[in-house]
Write an enzyme that holds these catalytic residues in place. Structure first.
Site, PDB file in Angstrom:
ATOM      1  N   LYS A 220       0.862  -1.195   0.000  1.00 44.14           N
ATOM      2  CA  LYS A 220       0.000   0.000   0.000  1.00 44.14           C
ATOM      3  C   LYS A 220       0.892   1.237   0.000  1.00 44.14           C
ATOM      4  O   LYS A 220       1.491   1.595   1.007  1.00 44.14           O
ATOM      5  CB  LYS A 220      -0.877  -0.011   1.260  1.00 44.14           C
ATOM      6  CG  LYS A 220      -2.212   0.680   1.131  1.00 44.14           C
ATOM      7  CD  LYS A 220      -2.197   2.185   0.994  1.00 44.14           C
ATOM      8  CE  LYS A 220      -2.004   2.993   2.243  1.00 44.14           C
ATOM      9  NZ  LYS A 220      -1.846   4.435   1.927  1.00 44.14           N
ATOM     10  N   GLU A 294       9.067   0.740  11.116  1.00 42.32           N
ATOM     11  CA  GLU A 294      10.126   1.745  10.939  1.00 42.32           C
ATOM     12  C   GLU A 294       9.436   3.087  11.101  1.00 42.32           C
ATOM     13  O   GLU A 294       8.656   3.478  10.228  1.00 42.32           O
ATOM     14  CB  GLU A 294      10.722   1.670   9.524  1.00 42.32           C
ATOM     15  CG  GLU A 294      11.348   0.345   9.170  1.00 42.32           C
ATOM     16  CD  GLU A 294      12.773   0.219   9.640  1.00 42.32           C
ATOM     17  OE1 GLU A 294      13.271   1.131  10.328  1.00 42.32           O
ATOM     18  OE2 GLU A 294      13.379  -0.808   9.327  1.00 42.32           O
ATOM     19  N   CYS A 328      13.198  10.380   7.811  1.00 50.60           N
ATOM     20  CA  CYS A 328      12.996   9.979   9.206  1.00 50.60           C
ATOM     21  C   CYS A 328      14.312  10.014   9.986  1.00 50.60           C
ATOM     22  O   CYS A 328      14.315  10.290  11.178  1.00 50.60           O
ATOM     23  CB  CYS A 328      12.394   8.593   9.254  1.00 50.60           C
ATOM     24  SG  CYS A 328      13.284   7.476   8.181  1.00 50.60           S
ATOM     25  N   GLU A 425       9.219  15.696  15.624  1.00 47.96           N
ATOM     26  CA  GLU A 425       9.726  15.634  14.259  1.00 47.96           C
ATOM     27  C   GLU A 425       9.107  16.765  13.436  1.00 47.96           C
ATOM     28  O   GLU A 425       7.882  16.871  13.374  1.00 47.96           O
ATOM     29  CB  GLU A 425       9.232  14.304  13.672  1.00 47.96           C
ATOM     30  CG  GLU A 425      10.259  13.546  12.964  1.00 47.96           C
ATOM     31  CD  GLU A 425       9.694  12.272  12.358  1.00 47.96           C
ATOM     32  OE1 GLU A 425       8.508  11.959  12.532  1.00 47.96           O
ATOM     33  OE2 GLU A 425      10.470  11.606  11.690  1.00 47.96           O
TER      34      GLU A 425
HETATM   35  P1  NAP Z   1       1.787   8.023   8.149  1.00 40.12           P
HETATM   36  O1  NAP Z   1       0.631   8.919   8.213  1.00 40.12           O
HETATM   37  O2  NAP Z   1       2.076   7.155   9.315  1.00 40.12           O
HETATM   38  O3  NAP Z   1       1.603   7.172   6.827  1.00 40.12           O
HETATM   39  C1  NAP Z   1       2.411   6.085   6.465  1.00 40.12           C
HETATM   40  C2  NAP Z   1       1.584   5.117   5.659  1.00 40.12           C
HETATM   41  O4  NAP Z   1       0.558   4.543   6.480  1.00 40.12           O
HETATM   42  C3  NAP Z   1       0.851   5.748   4.487  1.00 40.12           C
HETATM   43  O5  NAP Z   1       0.781   4.823   3.430  1.00 40.12           O
HETATM   44  C4  NAP Z   1      -0.517   5.999   5.081  1.00 40.12           C
HETATM   45  O6  NAP Z   1      -1.499   6.163   4.124  1.00 40.12           O
HETATM   46  C5  NAP Z   1      -0.716   4.765   5.917  1.00 40.12           C
HETATM   47  N1  NAP Z   1      -1.676   4.908   7.005  1.00 40.12           N
HETATM   48  C6  NAP Z   1      -2.163   6.039   7.578  1.00 40.12           C
HETATM   49  N2  NAP Z   1      -3.022   5.724   8.573  1.00 40.12           N
HETATM   50  C7  NAP Z   1      -3.083   4.370   8.630  1.00 40.12           C
HETATM   51  C8  NAP Z   1      -3.781   3.439   9.462  1.00 40.12           C
HETATM   52  N3  NAP Z   1      -4.592   3.835  10.441  1.00 40.12           N
HETATM   53  N4  NAP Z   1      -3.605   2.111   9.253  1.00 40.12           N
HETATM   54  C9  NAP Z   1      -2.772   1.677   8.279  1.00 40.12           C
HETATM   55  N5  NAP Z   1      -2.088   2.502   7.465  1.00 40.12           N
HETATM   56  C10 NAP Z   1      -2.227   3.839   7.642  1.00 40.12           C
HETATM   57  O7  NAP Z   1       3.129   8.784   7.902  1.00 40.12           O
HETATM   58  P2  NAP Z   1       3.383   9.924   6.850  1.00 40.12           P
HETATM   59  O8  NAP Z   1       3.002  11.210   7.435  1.00 40.12           O
HETATM   60  O9  NAP Z   1       2.786   9.548   5.554  1.00 40.12           O
HETATM   61  O10 NAP Z   1       4.975   9.802   6.720  1.00 40.12           O
HETATM   62  C11 NAP Z   1       5.842  10.538   7.505  1.00 40.12           C
HETATM   63  C12 NAP Z   1       6.287   9.746   8.735  1.00 40.12           C
HETATM   64  O11 NAP Z   1       6.919   8.543   8.358  1.00 40.12           O
HETATM   65  C13 NAP Z   1       7.282  10.498   9.546  1.00 40.12           C
HETATM   66  O12 NAP Z   1       6.922  10.480  10.882  1.00 40.12           O
HETATM   67  C14 NAP Z   1       8.585   9.736   9.333  1.00 40.12           C
HETATM   68  O13 NAP Z   1       9.493   9.799  10.358  1.00 40.12           O
HETATM   69  C15 NAP Z   1       8.120   8.375   9.102  1.00 40.12           C
HETATM   70  N6  NAP Z   1       9.071   7.634   8.282  1.00 40.12           N
HETATM   71  C16 NAP Z   1       9.863   6.699   8.873  1.00 40.12           C
HETATM   72  C17 NAP Z   1      10.792   5.979   8.134  1.00 40.12           C
HETATM   73  C18 NAP Z   1      11.667   4.935   8.753  1.00 40.12           C
HETATM   74  O14 NAP Z   1      12.307   4.199   8.030  1.00 40.12           O
HETATM   75  N7  NAP Z   1      11.757   4.816  10.043  1.00 40.12           N
HETATM   76  C19 NAP Z   1      10.903   6.208   6.760  1.00 40.12           C
HETATM   77  C20 NAP Z   1      10.077   7.171   6.187  1.00 40.12           C
HETATM   78  C21 NAP Z   1       9.163   7.862   6.961  1.00 40.12           C
HETATM   79  P3  NAP Z   1      -1.766   7.641   3.504  1.00 40.12           P
HETATM   80  O15 NAP Z   1      -0.497   8.370   3.459  1.00 40.12           O
HETATM   81  O16 NAP Z   1      -2.270   7.354   2.176  1.00 40.12           O
HETATM   82  O17 NAP Z   1      -2.749   8.257   4.424  1.00 40.12           O
END
Ligand code: NAP
Ligand code: MG
Length: 515
Positions: A220, A294, A328, A425
């Site tokens: 996804k 992650e 991240c 963050e």
């Molecule tokens: P996010 O809201 O957690 O989204 C990540 C993914 O999860 C997206 O595909 C999102 O879909 C999906 N998602 C959202 N709510 C969900 C739920 N309740 N159940 C299942 N899936 C769900 O994060 P983001 O804002 O897109 O990304 C930024 C964050 O990712 C930052 O906090 C960053 O630190 C973290 N990150 C961590 C790493 C690592 O390797 N540790 C790498 C990259 C990013 P939609 O986006 O389509 O809503």
């Protein structure tokens, strides 16, 4: 001859809490005040994109075919640098997820789960080579859909994407050597959810090791960056990957939630925010599903007085302004030893004035577009909190394009550990600078965060590096460099940055059962 101006004039210091309207208004090209481009302008060097074949609509990829979503619903994917609509993306609901999981289960049972590793490896090598062949096109698409600079998508993301497939293709027939004396068996169907900051690279990090170990996948992508994943689906078709081995379902958070809740998924691998990671932990508790997470980070980049300061400043820039800070593991907290604080700040201020912000498709651009309006608002909100809490903002006065989502490279001084900008963050090109006196204080400050993903250490002394690194609670520590990635090297966090490792031999472990 234009009058010589000091570069320092090209950044602006906003005093604490005086003005909360910190986002510079777009400057007219006629404004001679702080226009860096006037003196050092580069001829435009835009990457060609007229040959890119964007589809009007992207369907779901299930069972080896592109199929319409059951709901008939689509959402728009836009270019964050221009706010133009690029395409419509299918929105998958629980019914589509069920079809995708069933297709993955069938493929697991009938072909992929029992295929010899050397045969699986051949498919992965083929995928890797096709990615290389189409890498320029994929890089341009990544830049158009996500806002990152072509310099990064072309030179960092795409080579790493191919390298991940090559690397794990190599492991597919060597699992007995990865786990000597034990038998590694695949888990079954993996549900994989990825964020928007490295769309194709995160897909590669998830898919390549899972497939190498004999699992089938339902992926996804993030809502704002689904396009390249669908082009990757075409590559899977072209490589002749058996139908159902990889399924790609697009949609927002609800789609991800439906995947996590599906009863026939054996494993969930997630990269994203800590808040969603916590929801997933609750959702899989008490089920048969394995989970790896992650999550976020708030890394400390530590500069000691004996560090080579010019290199360290480049490392600070690479640490926080790479990919607009949408990383991240970004070095988002800078800890500087007091003796070199004035020099580091002076050099950093001069350096951010030279960063070119704008068209991400231009090969000279250093800072591209912020991925979405929502992310831009989040950055602005946290910067406001920094100003309110008394920190001082230094910001480049780079020209910002009128359309699209932009944030200039910025850093805060006068930050204390209790400030939100030191704890949360920001996920944008904004650095929080603090000072320290002794190595012990640096370690304590660096570890004073709920996260534990990454850190950086800059010093002339190898012994000091080993001493500090052993005390940092972070999954990755870079020494005298920052933000370097390699498929052979494991990546993952401590504490609220998640658990499980991706990359290297360690990256196989989340996808196997060991007997
Ligand atoms: P996010 O809201 O957690 O989204 C990540 C993914 O999860 C997206 O595909 C999102 O879909 C999906 N998602 C959202 N709510 C969900 C739920 N309740 N159940 C299942 N899936 C769900 O994060 P983001 O804002 O897109 O990304 C930024 C964050 O990712 C930052 O906090 C960053 O630190 C973290 N990150 C961590 C790493 C690592 O390797 N540790 C790498 C990259 C990013 P939609 O986006 O389509 O809503
Ligand atoms: Mg987009």
């Amino acid at each position: 001859m234009p009058r010589k101006r000091s570069r320092r004039a090209e950044t602006v210091v906003l005093p604490a809490a005086k003005s909360l309207d910190h986002r510079p208004a777009p400057i007219s090209p006629n404004d001679r005040r702080l226009n860096f481009g006037e003196k050092w302008s580069y001829a435009p060097a835009p990457e060609a994109h007229n040959y890119i074949q964007l589809k009007r609509r992207y369907q779901l990829f299930i069972g080896g075919k592109f199929v319409a979503p059951r709901s008939g619903k689509y959402f728009d994917s836009i270019n964050p640098a221009t706010e133009e609509k690029l395409a419509e993306i299918a929105e998958a609901d629980a019914r589509d997820i069920d079809l995708a999981v069933k297709a993955a289960r069938r493929a697991y049972k009938s072909v992929w789960g029992k295929m010899p590793g050397r045969e699986r490896g051949k498919f992965l090598y083929r995928v890797a080579r096709l990615i290389q062949e189409r890498s320029r096109e994929l890089a341009v698409l990544e830049t158009m859909d996500g806002g990152k600079t072509i310099k990064e998508s072309r030179d960092i993301d795409l080579p790493l994407v191919a390298a991940h497939f090559f690397y794990y293709a190599g492991w597919a027939d060597k699992l007995e050597y990865a786990f000597p004396g034990r038998t590694a068996r695949p888990l079954g169907v993996a549900g994989q959810i990825i964020p928007w900051n490295f769309p194709l690279l995160m897909a590669a990090w998830k898919l390549a090791p899972a497939l190498a170990c004999g699992n089938t996948c339902v992926l996804k992508p993030a809502e704002t960056t689904s396009i390249t994943a669908m082009h990757l689906a075409e590559i899977f078709q072209e490589a002749g990957l058996p139908a159902g081995v990889v399924n790609i379902v697009t949609g927002a958070g609800e789609t991800g939630k439906a995947l996590v809740e599906h009863s026939d998924v054996d494993k969930i691998a997630f990269t994203g925010s800590t808040s969603v990671g916590k929801l997933l932990t609750q959702a899989v508790a008490g089920t048969k599903k394995d989970l790896t997470l992650e999550l976020g980070g708030k890394a400390a980049n530590i500069i000691f007085e004996d560090a080579p300061i010019d290199q360290a400043v480049e490392g600070i820039i690479a640490g926080i302004y790479f990919n607009q800070g949408h990383v991240c593991c970004a070095g988002s907290r800078l800890l500087v030893q007091e003796g070199v604080f004035p020099a580091v700040i002076r050099k950093l201020r001069d350096r951010i004035a030279t960063l070119r912000v704008g068209n991400p498709l231009d090969k000279n651009t250093d800072i591209g577009a912020i991925n979405s309006r929502m992310q831009l608002e989040k950055i602005c909100q946290l910067v406001d909190s920094g100003l309110r809490q008394g920190a001082e903002l230094v910001q480049s006065k780079a020209l910002l394009p009128k359309k699209g989502y932009w944030y200039p490279p910025s850093f805060f001084t006068g930050v204390t550990e209790s400030h939100r900008i030191a704890q949360e963050e920001i996920f944008g090109p904004v650095l929080s600078v603090m000072t320290f006196r002794t190595p012990e204080e640096a370690i304590e400050r660096a570890n004073n965060t709920p996260y534990g993903l990454s850190a950086g250490v800059w010093t002339d002394k190898g012994s000091k590096i080993f001493k500090i690194v052993s005390k940092l609670r972070a999954g990755i520590v870079w020494a005298n460099t920052y933000n370097k990635f390699d498929p052979t090297s494991p990546f993952g966090g401590y504490k609220e940055s998640g658990f499980g490792r991706e990359g290297g031999r360690h990256g196989l472990m989340p996808y196997v059962m060991l007997n």
